[in-house]
Design a protein around this motif. Structure first.
Motif, short mmCIF file in Angstrom:
data_model
loop_
_atom_site.label_atom_id
_atom_site.label_comp_id
_atom_site.label_asym_id
_atom_site.label_seq_id
_atom_site.Cartn_x
_atom_site.Cartn_y
_atom_site.Cartn_z
N MET A 1 0.83 -1.20 0.00
CA MET A 1 0.00 0.00 0.00
C MET A 1 0.87 1.25 0.00
SD MET A 1 -1.42 2.69 1.75
CE MET A 1 -1.06 2.40 3.48
N ALA A 2 1.96 1.23 0.77
CA ALA A 2 2.86 2.38 0.81
C ALA A 2 3.50 2.62 -0.54
CB ALA A 2 3.93 2.18 1.88
N ALA A 3 3.90 1.54 -1.21
CA ALA A 3 4.50 1.68 -2.54
C ALA A 3 3.51 2.32 -3.51
CB ALA A 3 4.95 0.31 -3.06
N LEU A 4 2.26 1.91 -3.45
CA LEU A 4 1.22 2.48 -4.30
C LEU A 4 1.00 3.95 -3.96
CD1 LEU A 4 -1.28 -0.49 -4.19
CD2 LEU A 4 -0.20 0.38 -6.27
N LEU A 5 0.94 4.25 -2.67
CA LEU A 5 0.69 5.62 -2.23
C LEU A 5 1.75 6.58 -2.78
CD1 LEU A 5 -0.27 6.66 1.39
CD2 LEU A 5 1.31 8.00 0.03
N PHE A 6 3.01 6.23 -2.60
CA PHE A 6 4.06 7.15 -3.02
C PHE A 6 4.22 7.17 -4.54
CE2 PHE A 6 5.32 6.34 1.47
CZ PHE A 6 5.10 7.62 1.92
N LEU A 19 -8.77 6.71 -0.75
CA LEU A 19 -9.18 6.06 0.50
C LEU A 19 -8.30 4.85 0.75
CD1 LEU A 19 -11.45 5.84 2.78
CD2 LEU A 19 -12.46 4.09 1.31
N VAL A 20 -7.94 4.64 2.02
CA VAL A 20 -7.31 3.40 2.45
C VAL A 20 -8.25 2.78 3.48
CG1 VAL A 20 -5.37 2.36 3.68
CG2 VAL A 20 -4.96 4.16 1.99
N ALA A 21 -8.71 1.56 3.19
CA ALA A 21 -9.70 0.90 4.04
C ALA A 21 -9.18 -0.46 4.49
CB ALA A 21 -11.02 0.73 3.28
N SER A 22 -9.57 -0.85 5.69
CA SER A 22 -9.10 -2.13 6.23
C SER A 22 -10.16 -2.75 7.13
CB SER A 22 -7.81 -1.92 7.03
OG SER A 22 -7.38 -3.13 7.61
N ASN A 23 -10.09 -4.07 7.25
CA ASN A 23 -10.93 -4.77 8.22
C ASN A 23 -10.22 -4.88 9.58
OD1 ASN A 23 -9.08 -6.62 6.96
ND2 ASN A 23 -10.16 -8.30 7.97
N THR A 25 -8.65 -2.52 12.45
CA THR A 25 -8.63 -1.11 12.88
C THR A 25 -7.23 -0.64 13.27
OG1 THR A 25 -9.19 -1.81 15.14
CG2 THR A 25 -11.02 -1.21 13.67
N ASP A 26 -6.30 -1.59 13.54
CA ASP A 26 -4.94 -1.19 13.93
C ASP A 26 -3.94 -1.41 12.80
OD1 ASP A 26 -5.03 -3.94 13.93
OD2 ASP A 26 -3.93 -4.20 15.81
N ALA A 27 -4.40 -1.57 11.57
CA ALA A 27 -3.50 -1.79 10.44
C ALA A 27 -2.55 -0.60 10.29
CB ALA A 27 -4.31 -1.99 9.16
N ALA A 28 -1.28 -0.91 10.10
CA ALA A 28 -0.26 0.14 10.02
C ALA A 28 -0.51 1.07 8.84
CB ALA A 28 1.12 -0.49 9.91
N GLY A 29 -1.07 0.55 7.78
CA GLY A 29 -1.32 1.38 6.60
C GLY A 29 -2.30 2.51 6.85
N LEU A 30 -3.20 2.33 7.81
CA LEU A 30 -4.16 3.39 8.13
C LEU A 30 -3.45 4.62 8.71
CD1 LEU A 30 -6.93 1.17 9.79
CD2 LEU A 30 -7.04 2.24 7.52
N MET A 31 -2.48 4.37 9.59
CA MET A 31 -1.75 5.48 10.20
C MET A 31 -0.90 6.19 9.15
SD MET A 31 0.85 5.44 13.48
CE MET A 31 -0.48 4.82 14.51
N GLU A 36 -0.43 11.06 5.64
CA GLU A 36 -0.22 11.62 4.30
C GLU A 36 -1.45 12.37 3.80
OE1 GLU A 36 2.45 11.79 2.41
OE2 GLU A 36 3.75 10.72 3.82
N GLY A 37 -2.46 12.54 4.67
CA GLY A 37 -3.64 13.30 4.30
C GLY A 37 -4.65 12.55 3.46
N ILE A 38 -4.62 11.23 3.51
CA ILE A 38 -5.55 10.41 2.74
C ILE A 38 -6.63 9.88 3.67
CG2 ILE A 38 -5.78 8.29 1.36
CD1 ILE A 38 -2.88 8.79 0.45
N GLY A 39 -7.86 9.88 3.20
CA GLY A 39 -8.97 9.40 4.00
C GLY A 39 -8.84 7.93 4.32
#
Length: 303
Positions: A1-6, A19-23, A25-31, A36-39
């Motif tokens: 996800m980080a590779a895609l984001l940058f 949007l970054v969504a996960s099932n 709630t503590d997924a590192a990608g959410l933080m 980075e200002g993404i919902g």
């Protein structure tokens, strides 16, 4: 996800992450996304029916205005209804050279099989696990001393190179003249007795035979126009202008051809309606094709 984001921040990127969504709630990608200002959106699937959870996730995707879903470490099997609704617009990456080693423990299975290479595949998501069309692959050599863990680390590095490239190419294809021409060509060649013949350096299609007439042209930003377009016949100037007035984001008056009532249908745009393109190709073909070919279609239209 980080590779895609940058990768999405690069000047030539064809995609934007909304949007970054996960099932989890503590997924590192959410933080990371939030920083980075993404919902973001998160909702645990625990205690929920699969379809119910899928519906929650899908609502968040639609509310964000997303046009594609790119899965990255989302370890949930999606419901068939969900995958059907997003057919052709949901991608996943898998750590093997598909169709080899679908499912889990891919690195262990590749090593045990004595393979000399492993790798990763980006594929369209279908209702069958890891079975959708493969869009791109990258190979990673398997060393004599590799374990599943050491191989996994190198495959992950390769995934970071592959996934953004394939997503960019796939999402950006709607602006690529070669891909658009291929789509038009496929639709045209389904029409009876047609042939492709260039006209003034541009691809064109006409009914076959010595007396064949042109019914469609492919225009790749010709005459200084920004559009990649299909040119098709209308009944005349009145219909052509009515179409442009009604939907200027789809139709335009092409140089030279417009004087004869031809309409330009813009192809290089998000949300191009290919059913509409097919309709205009068929109608334009009917306008010039021999009666022996059109009489059954004409009768069906009247009915």
């Amino acid at each position: 996800m980080a590779a895609l984001l940058f990768a999405s921040r690069l000047p030539d990127s064809a995609f934007e992450i909304v949007l970054v969504a996960s099932n989890k709630t503590d997924a590192a990608g959410l933080m990371l996304a939030s920083g980075e200002g993404i919902g973001t959106f998160a909702h645990s699937h625990t205690g929920m029916e699969r379809a119910e959870h899928d519906a929650l996730m899908e609502k968040a995707v639609l509310d964000a205005g997303a046009e594609y879903i790119i899965l990255a470490g989302y370890m949930r099997i999606l419901s068939p209804e969900f995958t059907k609704r997003w057919h052709g617009k949901m991608l996943n990456i898998h750590p093997s050279l598909l169709p080899k080693y679908r499912g889990l423990e891919t690195h262990k299975r590749a090593i045990e099989a004595g393979d000399s290479v492993s790798g990763a595949s980006v594929h369209l998501v279908s209702s069958e696990l890891d079975a959708g069309e493969v869009l791109g692959q990258i190979e990673v050599k398997i060393g004599a001393g590799d374990t599943p863990e050491t191989l996994a680390e190198r495959v992950k590095l390769a995934e970071h190179q592959l996934y953004p490239r394939v997503v960019n190419d796939y999402v950006g294809r709607i602006f690529d003249a070669d891909w658009l021409l291929g789509q038009v060509r496929t639709l045209v060649m389904d029409l009876p007795e047609t042939e492709e013949r260039p006209s003034h350096g541009a691809p064109g299609w006409r009914t076959a035979g010595k007396s064949g007439k042109y019914f469609a042209y492919f225009s790749d930003q010709h005459h200084g126009v920004e559009h990649i377009a299909l040119l098709a016949k209308t009944s005349g100037q009145d219909e052509m202008m009515a179409l442009i007035d009604r939907d200027p984001g789809t139709f335009f008056k092409p140089a030279f051809y417009g004087a004869s009532g031809w309409i330009g249908i813009i192809l290089n745009r998000a949300g191009c309606d290919w059913d509409q393109v097919e309709h205009w190709l068929k109608r334009s073909w009917q306008a010039v094709a021999p009666k022996r070919l059109t009489k059954l279609l004409d009768a069906a239209d009247e009915f």
